[in-house]
Design an enzyme around this catalytic site. Structure first.
Site, mmCIF file in Angstrom:
data_model
loop_
_atom_site.group_PDB
_atom_site.id
_atom_site.type_symbol
_atom_site.label_atom_id
_atom_site.label_comp_id
_atom_site.label_asym_id
_atom_site.label_seq_id
_atom_site.Cartn_x
_atom_site.Cartn_y
_atom_site.Cartn_z
ATOM 1 N N LYS A 171 0.898 -0.876 -0.047
ATOM 2 C CA LYS A 171 0.373 -0.246 -0.192
ATOM 3 C C LYS A 171 0.775 1.035 0.009
ATOM 4 O O LYS A 171 1.742 1.551 0.346
ATOM 5 C CB LYS A 171 -1.258 0.369 0.908
ATOM 6 C CG LYS A 171 -1.528 1.003 1.557
ATOM 7 C CD LYS A 171 -1.950 1.251 2.596
ATOM 8 C CE LYS A 171 -3.080 2.894 3.002
ATOM 9 N NZ LYS A 171 -2.868 3.160 4.175
ATOM 10 N N GLU A 216 -8.511 11.722 12.599
ATOM 11 C CA GLU A 216 -7.475 10.999 13.187
ATOM 12 C C GLU A 216 -6.385 11.516 14.428
ATOM 13 O O GLU A 216 -5.813 12.374 14.012
ATOM 14 C CB GLU A 216 -6.433 10.828 11.708
ATOM 15 C CG GLU A 216 -6.178 9.061 12.286
ATOM 16 C CD GLU A 216 -5.270 8.866 10.781
ATOM 17 O OE1 GLU A 216 -5.171 7.462 11.225
ATOM 18 O OE2 GLU A 216 -5.822 8.857 9.629
#
Length: 409
Positions: A171, A216
């Site tokens: 990723k 976040e």
């Protein structure tokens, strides 16, 4: 490395009556802010500042500077809670070797949490607020491409997908930027007010012109207890309720997004496990629904085993797979190869630390770097082996919407 404007610091924290909306109390000066659900801290003025040199030991340097400064301070704190006493707001660049990491101790901090409010002042007794001119809207906004055009960025995504499918990595998070030019100088107070009202679930922040509303939470540190909110896997909201529910269900069931989320949670677990005596990592994510997007989210909590400060935890965690990729070193190489830009503080840690080593730090997402009448906006997407460049561009546009709406209306 640093310049202390007032040293040793003479600090006084007292309880005050509820100040109302925190942003409305900010004077017409470069503000510092960390707000969620109307609670948090705002600050102004400058008692001390450290510009942290680039390098792999930058978090240790920052911790040592703030520890020394606060250890020498004369602190009279009637509140004695996380965020009372002297507080340093900070922003670190995404890349360890990039300049621009900063810690600032405001001369005045106004805070509210859990039904209590307090005021911290540093230096002379006279802390009457600076002139509070009415906030000025930015006016008309013109947008220009940043480092890459939309087609160029889609090509970068396609190249990343190819490298993932070739086995180089699992990723990578690719970001893009936009440039906004406003009719008037951009008053950060306007952006903070709009962001905190529209995205109350997020952490609205401002440090040295880096302003945004991040969903976040990298780490919350109170005593030996720590918490982190891991986000990875995203879908845009839909206007129709049925379609919106369907998108959330599809996100939750998506093998691509679930695997992306597993990578992010694993990186946080690996970073925190050596620091913690206990660590609670949920087996399944939840769905975090925000006004513009939906995320897969996991709330991780634990207890530190050695009394580390919040900056020690930040150092161990950054960069997470949610903003870099997996494996980390390879993902960072691919980011440098394909993004074509310096992220600056985007996707780096942003937050605050107090004299106890407590604090809250997020990842600087859904944000812009403000300078005069110009803003540089950022958005990033997690790229996997089955990512579609067209869909990833649409996701980036959805994430840009946070700062675009704050600038435009």
């Amino acid at each position: 490395m640093s310049v202390a404007l007032i040293r040793p610091l003479v600090v006084r924290t007292v309880s005050v009556s509820d100040p109302g909306e925190l942003v409305s109390c900010l004077p017409d000066a470069a503000p510092y802010a960390w707000i969620r659900h109307g609670e948090g801290l705002v600050g102004w003025g400058e008692a001390a500042r450290a510009t942290i040199p680039p390098g792999p030991d930058r978090f240790r340097r920052a911790r040592d500077w703030v520890s020394s400064l606060f250890r020498d301070a004369r602190i009279d704190d009637d509140v004695e809670t996380p965020g009372s006493g002297p507080v340093a707001f900070g922003s670190f660049t995404f890349e360890a070797d990039a300049p621009g990491s900063t810690l600032v101790v405001p001369r005045v901090v106004l805070a509210r949490r859990g039904g209590r409010a307090w005021l911290t002042t540093i230096g002379a007794d006279d802390h009457s607020p600076e002139l509070r001119t009415p906030p000025t809207p930015p006016g008309r906004i013109r947008y220009d491409d940043g480092s890459l055009t939309a087609p160029e960025w889609q090509h970068a995504v396609a190249r990343a997908v190819q490298q993932i499918n070739d086995g180089r990595l699992d990723k990578v998070v690719l970001a893009r930027d936009l440039t906004a030019v406003a009719e008037n100088d951009i008053d950060v107070r306007v952006l903070l007010s709009r962001l905190s009202a529209r995205y109350p679930e997020c952490y609205t922040f401002s440090v040295d012109g880096l302003t945004g509303a991040t969903p976040e939470l990298l780490v919350r540190h109170r005593g030996n207890a720590i918490e982190s909110l891991v986000l990875a896997g995203t879908t845009p909201r839909a206007d129709e309720p049925a379609e919106d529910l369907a998108r959330g269900a599809a996100l939750y069931a998506s093998p691509k997004d679930r695997y992306e989320h597993v990578c992010a949670v694993s990186s946080v677990r690996e970073a925190l496990a050596p620091l913690c005596s206990t660590l609670d990592v949920p087996d399944e994510p939840e769905l975090l629904v925000l006004p513009n997007v939906q995320h897969l989210a996991s709330r991780v909590s634990g207890r530190l085993s050695d009394g580390a400060s919040v900056l020690d935890v930040v150092a161990a965690m950054h960069p997470t797979a949610a903003v870099g990729g997996t494996p980390t070193g390879t993902a960072l190489d691919v980011i440098r190869e394909l993004e074509g830009m310096d992220r600056g503080g985007y996707a780096g840690p942003v937050g605050w630390i107090d004299a106890r080593g407590d604090g809250e730090w997020g990842i600087a997402l859904r944000c812009a770097q403000i300078s005069g009448n110009r803003a540089r906006l950022f958005a990033g997407c997690g790229i996997m082996g089955d990512s579609d460049p067209v869909a990833e561009l649409a996701e980036a546009h959805a994430k840009f919407r946070v700062m675009r709406s704050a600038l435009e209306s």
